[in-house]
Scaffold this active site. Structure first.
Site, PDB file in Angstrom:
ATOM      1  N   ARG A  90      36.593  55.330  42.317  1.00  7.32           N
ATOM      2  CA  ARG A  90      37.175  54.216  43.075  1.00  7.32           C
ATOM      3  C   ARG A  90      37.499  54.654  44.501  1.00  7.32           C
ATOM      4  NH1 ARG A  90      39.762  53.862  37.937  1.00  7.32           N
ATOM      5  NH2 ARG A  90      39.038  52.067  36.742  1.00  7.32           N
ATOM      6  N   ASP A 150      44.655  49.142  33.015  1.00  5.19           N
ATOM      7  CA  ASP A 150      44.708  50.472  32.371  1.00  5.19           C
ATOM      8  C   ASP A 150      45.749  50.470  31.251  1.00  5.19           C
ATOM      9  OD1 ASP A 150      43.324  52.314  34.785  1.00  5.19           O
ATOM     10  OD2 ASP A 150      44.492  50.598  35.462  1.00  5.19           O
ATOM     11  N   ARG A 153      44.422  48.724  28.330  1.00  2.00           N
ATOM     12  CA  ARG A 153      43.490  49.616  27.629  1.00  2.00           C
ATOM     13  C   ARG A 153      44.258  50.617  26.760  1.00  2.00           C
ATOM     14  NH1 ARG A 153      39.853  50.281  33.112  1.00  2.00           N
ATOM     15  NH2 ARG A 153      38.272  48.703  32.619  1.00  2.00           N
ATOM     16  N   HIS A 177      45.478  53.665  40.181  1.00  2.00           N
ATOM     17  CA  HIS A 177      44.478  53.047  39.294  1.00  2.00           C
ATOM     18  C   HIS A 177      43.213  53.856  39.528  1.00  2.00           C
ATOM     19  CE1 HIS A 177      41.916  50.198  37.276  1.00  2.00           C
ATOM     20  NE2 HIS A 177      41.317  49.823  38.387  1.00  2.00           N
TER      21      HIS A 177
END
Length: 314
Positions: A90, A150, A153, A177
């Site tokens: 990212r 996240d 998850r 993140h």
């Protein structure tokens, strides 16, 4: 112009933007939604496609527009930016997407100075900071989707591991993140029962190994999905819907959104995810969760990673 609390604007109609628009339509939260994209035809196509399902949903006006059409939107969801490619982190996206934000954010602000800016594009922590600085909005009204996905998850994987409803799991991913994110195991519990105690009730005793494997799975989820199907968008779309619910319904929900930190845990002037109270006014306060010394150190290291990127890119 007074804000319309039943109106959203989605900037960027790629995979994430269009999936988010679809999730928001299904939520029934809004009665009006404008889709904005540099490719006007793409925005028109997405608006038409979603509109055709309205006979099965709640009444709503969905259309393609420009930044002026966002002037009374209560929430402006910014998903525009280059997507993450296979093999790319990212943070690799930084320069491309900062440049895109430098053209987008001033356009939003030209017409809408009162709404909430919800940043979803990656790297979300860097871009949340950039959006806050470029917009000049108060800190509470600019925040990112952060580690909401996240965390979902993590809850999903813990639910699978323990054979229980993931909604009964209370745990957070905090920090970036991205690759330096931290699973805050110290404060994790299942309906008030400490996580390790609950694991043992369910026949799991090798805690360190399980925690390491689950945290790695969470961190690598996006890479795995991108490898297999090219992009991730359904999970983040549902995260956007969840955050918008907290805002529009003034729920005061505790969500791990990304916002500029004000000195907690020695972290200042960098955006990252910590649990916060989210309601009609945006971020209404930080929630100081319990962290071990190792988790605190990892959180500070995550902040340093992000700060270093900001110092070179912005």
């Amino acid at each position: 112009m007074a804000l319309n609390q039943r109106k959203a604007a989605v900037v960027g109609c790629g995979f994430v933007g269009s999936a988010s628009a679809f999730a928001l339509m299904e939520s029934g939260l809004f009665s009006e939604m404008v889709l904005i994209d540099v490719n006007r035809e793409k925005a028109e196509g997405e608006a038409l496609d979603i509109s055709h399902g309205l006979p099965f949903a709640k009444p709503m006006q969905i259309y393609a527009g420009d930044y002026r059409d966002a002037e009374d939107a209560a929430v402006v969801v910014v998903t525009a930016g280059a997507g993450q490619k296979p093999g790319e982190t990212r943070l690799d996206l930084v320069n491309k997407n900062i440049a895109i934000f430098k053209s987008i954010i001033p356009e939003i602000v030209k017409f809408n100075r009162e709404g909430i800016l919800l940043v979803v594009a990656n790297p979300v922590d860097i871009l949340t900071y950039v959006a806050a600085k470029l917009s000049g909005f108060p800190k509470n009204r600019v925040f990112g989707s952060g580690t909401v996905l996240d965390t979902a998850r993590l809850k999903y994987l813990l639910g699978e591991h323990l054979g229980i409803d993931s909604r009964s799991v209370h745990a957070f991913i905090i920090g970036e993140h991205g690759d330096s994110e931290i699973a805050a195991w110290s404060s994790a519990n299942v309906s008030g029962i400490p996580l390790n105690a609950f694991c043992e009730m369910r026949g799991h005793f090798d805690h360190d190994k399980a925690m390491k494997e689950i945290a790695e799975s969470v961190k690598n989820s996006a890479y795995e999905i991108i490898e297999k199907k090219g992009a991730t968008y359904y999970g983040i779309a549902m995260s956007v819907r969840r955050i918008c619910e907290a805002i529009i319904r003034d729920e005061k929900s505790i969500l791990p959104i990304s916002s500029i930190q004000n000195g907690d845990f020695g972290i200042d002037d960098v955006a990252l995810s910590m649990p916060a109270i989210v309601g009609r006014d945006g971020v209404e306060g930080a929630v100081p969760i319990r962290l071990s010394e190792d988790e605190k150190a990892a959180l500070q290291a995550s902040a340093k990673t992000l700060k270093k990127v900001l110092d070179t890119a912005f």
